[in-house]
Structure formats: structure tokens, C-alpha cells
Write a protein that holds these residues in place. Structure first.
Motif, PDB file in Angstrom:
ATOM      1  N   GLU A 178       0.839  -1.185   0.000  1.00  0.00           N
ATOM      2  CA  GLU A 178       0.000   0.000   0.000  1.00  0.00           C
ATOM      3  C   GLU A 178       0.881   1.246   0.000  1.00  0.00           C
ATOM      4  O   GLU A 178       1.894   1.316   0.699  1.00  0.00           O
ATOM      5  N   HIS A 179       0.518   2.209  -0.802  1.00  0.00           N
ATOM      6  CA  HIS A 179       1.259   3.470  -0.869  1.00  0.00           C
ATOM      7  C   HIS A 179       0.277   4.618  -0.722  1.00  0.00           C
ATOM      8  O   HIS A 179      -0.896   4.499  -1.057  1.00  0.00           O
ATOM      9  N   ASN A 180       0.788   5.720  -0.240  1.00  0.00           N
ATOM     10  CA  ASN A 180      -0.062   6.875  -0.008  1.00  0.00           C
ATOM     11  C   ASN A 180       0.226   8.015  -0.958  1.00  0.00           C
ATOM     12  O   ASN A 180      -0.641   8.819  -1.244  1.00  0.00           O
ATOM     13  N   ASN A 181       1.432   8.098  -1.443  1.00  0.00           N
ATOM     14  CA  ASN A 181       1.823   9.242  -2.258  1.00  0.00           C
ATOM     15  C   ASN A 181       2.174   8.761  -3.650  1.00  0.00           C
ATOM     16  O   ASN A 181       3.225   8.146  -3.847  1.00  0.00           O
ATOM     17  N   LYS A 230      -2.774  -2.421 -13.105  1.00  0.00           N
ATOM     18  CA  LYS A 230      -3.212  -3.618 -12.390  1.00  0.00           C
ATOM     19  C   LYS A 230      -3.231  -3.374 -10.883  1.00  0.00           C
ATOM     20  O   LYS A 230      -4.131  -3.827 -10.177  1.00  0.00           O
ATOM     21  N   LYS A 231      -2.233  -2.650 -10.381  1.00  0.00           N
ATOM     22  CA  LYS A 231      -2.216  -2.331  -8.955  1.00  0.00           C
ATOM     23  C   LYS A 231      -3.395  -1.436  -8.580  1.00  0.00           C
ATOM     24  O   LYS A 231      -4.002  -1.607  -7.528  1.00  0.00           O
ATOM     25  N   GLU A 270      -6.266  -2.347  -5.900  1.00  0.00           N
ATOM     26  CA  GLU A 270      -6.598  -1.461  -4.793  1.00  0.00           C
ATOM     27  C   GLU A 270      -8.091  -1.120  -4.791  1.00  0.00           C
ATOM     28  O   GLU A 270      -8.739  -1.114  -3.740  1.00  0.00           O
ATOM     29  N   GLN A 271      -8.643  -0.881  -5.972  1.00  0.00           N
ATOM     30  CA  GLN A 271     -10.070  -0.590  -6.053  1.00  0.00           C
ATOM     31  C   GLN A 271     -10.897  -1.786  -5.601  1.00  0.00           C
ATOM     32  O   GLN A 271     -11.886  -1.633  -4.877  1.00  0.00           O
ATOM     33  N   HIS A 289     -15.623  -1.902   1.697  1.00  0.00           N
ATOM     34  CA  HIS A 289     -16.931  -1.443   1.247  1.00  0.00           C
ATOM     35  C   HIS A 289     -16.979   0.062   1.072  1.00  0.00           C
ATOM     36  O   HIS A 289     -17.935   0.718   1.445  1.00  0.00           O
ATOM     37  N   THR A 290     -15.911   0.591   0.498  1.00  0.00           N
ATOM     38  CA  THR A 290     -15.864   2.028   0.184  1.00  0.00           C
ATOM     39  C   THR A 290     -15.527   2.200  -1.270  1.00  0.00           C
ATOM     40  O   THR A 290     -14.963   1.320  -1.901  1.00  0.00           O
ATOM     41  N   ILE A 291     -15.848   3.357  -1.809  1.00  0.00           N
ATOM     42  CA  ILE A 291     -15.573   3.640  -3.216  1.00  0.00           C
ATOM     43  C   ILE A 291     -14.499   4.705  -3.295  1.00  0.00           C
ATOM     44  O   ILE A 291     -14.547   5.711  -2.581  1.00  0.00           O
ATOM     45  N   LEU A 292     -13.515   4.482  -4.162  1.00  0.00           N
ATOM     46  CA  LEU A 292     -12.458   5.471  -4.358  1.00  0.00           C
ATOM     47  C   LEU A 292     -12.989   6.677  -5.115  1.00  0.00           C
ATOM     48  O   LEU A 292     -13.848   6.548  -5.957  1.00  0.00           O
ATOM     49  N   ASN A 293     -12.441   7.829  -4.840  1.00  0.00           N
ATOM     50  CA  ASN A 293     -12.827   9.051  -5.561  1.00  0.00           C
ATOM     51  C   ASN A 293     -11.863   9.321  -6.668  1.00  0.00           C
ATOM     52  O   ASN A 293     -10.748   9.112  -6.657  1.00  0.00           O
TER      53      ASN A 293
END
Length: 188
Positions: free
Chosen positions: A136-139, A170-171, A175-176, A184-188
Motif C-alpha cells: 500500500e502506498h499513499n503518495n 493492475k495495482k 486497490e479498487q 466497502h468504500t468507493i475510491l474518488n
């Protein structure tokens, strides 16, 4: 490498000549086409139409020269009643242009199929080197800088860039999926 190029070039030339060769077709480039009622219509029994095609000069494209020689005995004496019901048209077409267009379409489809096979063969080679697990990456800006610097330094070509873009896609998809199914969340 030059042997492959000469092979493909000779195959290309043979393929083109196989289509351009002189073929005696069933149809001519010019013709007279008459659409007339069935001969039984003169007798008042049916209302079907028939097609008569003949290779005649443009000035002889009419019922008298195209249709009557074929059905003369069936409507003997009723020609004046039969011929006004016929529609005769002189048609001209260029079969060479039709052949060229068909050849171009076949070549485009062939090239697309070859390109697809190339990509299918290339996909395992690109995916073989990417066996690392997802982290997992944040930036995202830091990630793009770290990937682009070794790419420029090593002088890698389009193939590496395509592979890295595919891996990044693919990553993102993984992640999505994780966000949708696990959190159970949707990415913006």
C-alpha cells in the motif's frame, strides 16, 4: 533479422499478386439490368417480377433488346403491353476499385491480428518479472518519480514503459477491488 524481413516481403508480394491476378468473373463491369413482371402477368395470373441482365451497349438497354429475346414466345403479340412495365437501367462499376478496397481491408485485419498475437506473446514476458506483492502506498508522486528515474538512466525502451504502465494499472485495479470488497468504500 534480414532473413525474416525478406521472408515477410516475399510473402507480402505473393499475397498481393494472388489477388491482383486476372480472374474471369461471372459479372461484367458494364451491364443492362431490366426488372420486368413475370410473363404470366400479361395473361393476368401473377404479379411477380423477374430480373434480366445482359451485356449490351448503352443505347440498346431496353426491353426490346434484353428481355424479348429471352421471353419472346411466352408473350407473343403482347409485347406492347409487357414492355412498358419493365424498368431497364444501364449500370457501370469498377471491379478493380472493389478488389483494391477488399485487399486493403483484408490487410488491415491481418495486421491487427498479427499485432494482437504479438501482444499475447509479449504479455507473459512482461508479467514474469512482476512477482512482487502489493504494497500500500499513499503518495503517488513519489512512486512515479522512483519509477521514472531508473527508466531514464537505463535507457529502457517503450516495452518497459508499457510494462510499467500495465503494472500500475493492475495495482490500481487491485486497490479498487480491495476498497470495494473488503472495506466497502468507493475510491474518488
Amino acid at each position: 533479422m534480414t532473413l525474416r524481413k525478406s521472408f515477410f516481403l516475399s510473402f507480402f508480394v505473393l499475397f498481393i499478386f494472388s489477388f491482383i491476378s486476372d480472374v474471369n468473373a461471372q459479372y461484367e463491369d458494364v451491364r443492362c439490368k431490366c426488372i420486368c413482371p413475370d410473363t404470366a402477368v400479361v395473361n393476368g395470373t401473377q404479379s411477380h417480377r423477374k430480373l434480366y441482365i445482359e451485356n449490351v451497349p448503352p443505347n440498346k438497354c431496353d426491353c426490346t433488346n434484353v428481355v424479348l429475346p429471352r421471353v419472346g414466345d411466352d408473350i407473343k403479340g403482347k409485347e406492347k403491353e409487357f414492355c412498358p412495365r419493365c424498368e431497364c437501367k444501364y449500370e457501370s462499376r469498377n471491379t478493380t476499385t472493389i478488389k483494391v478496397v477488399v485487399i486493403i481491408v483484408i490487410w488491415i485485419i491481418s495486421l491487427l491480428v498479427i499485432y494482437m498475437l504479438f501482444l499475447v506473446c509479449l504479455d507473459p514476458l512482461l508479467n514474469k518479472k512482476t512477482t512482487t506483492q502489493y504494497q500500500e502506498h499513499n503518495n503517488e508522486e513519489d512512486e512515479s518519480e522512483t519509477h521514472s528515474q531508473p527508466l531514464r538512466a537505463s535507457g529502457a525502451g517503450v516495452l518497459n514503459r508499457v510494462g510499467q504502465t500495465t503494472d500500475k494499472w493492475k495495482k490500481t485495479v487491485q486497490e479498487q477491488r480491495r476498497h470495494i470488497y473488503d472495506r466497502h468504500t468507493i475510491l474518488n
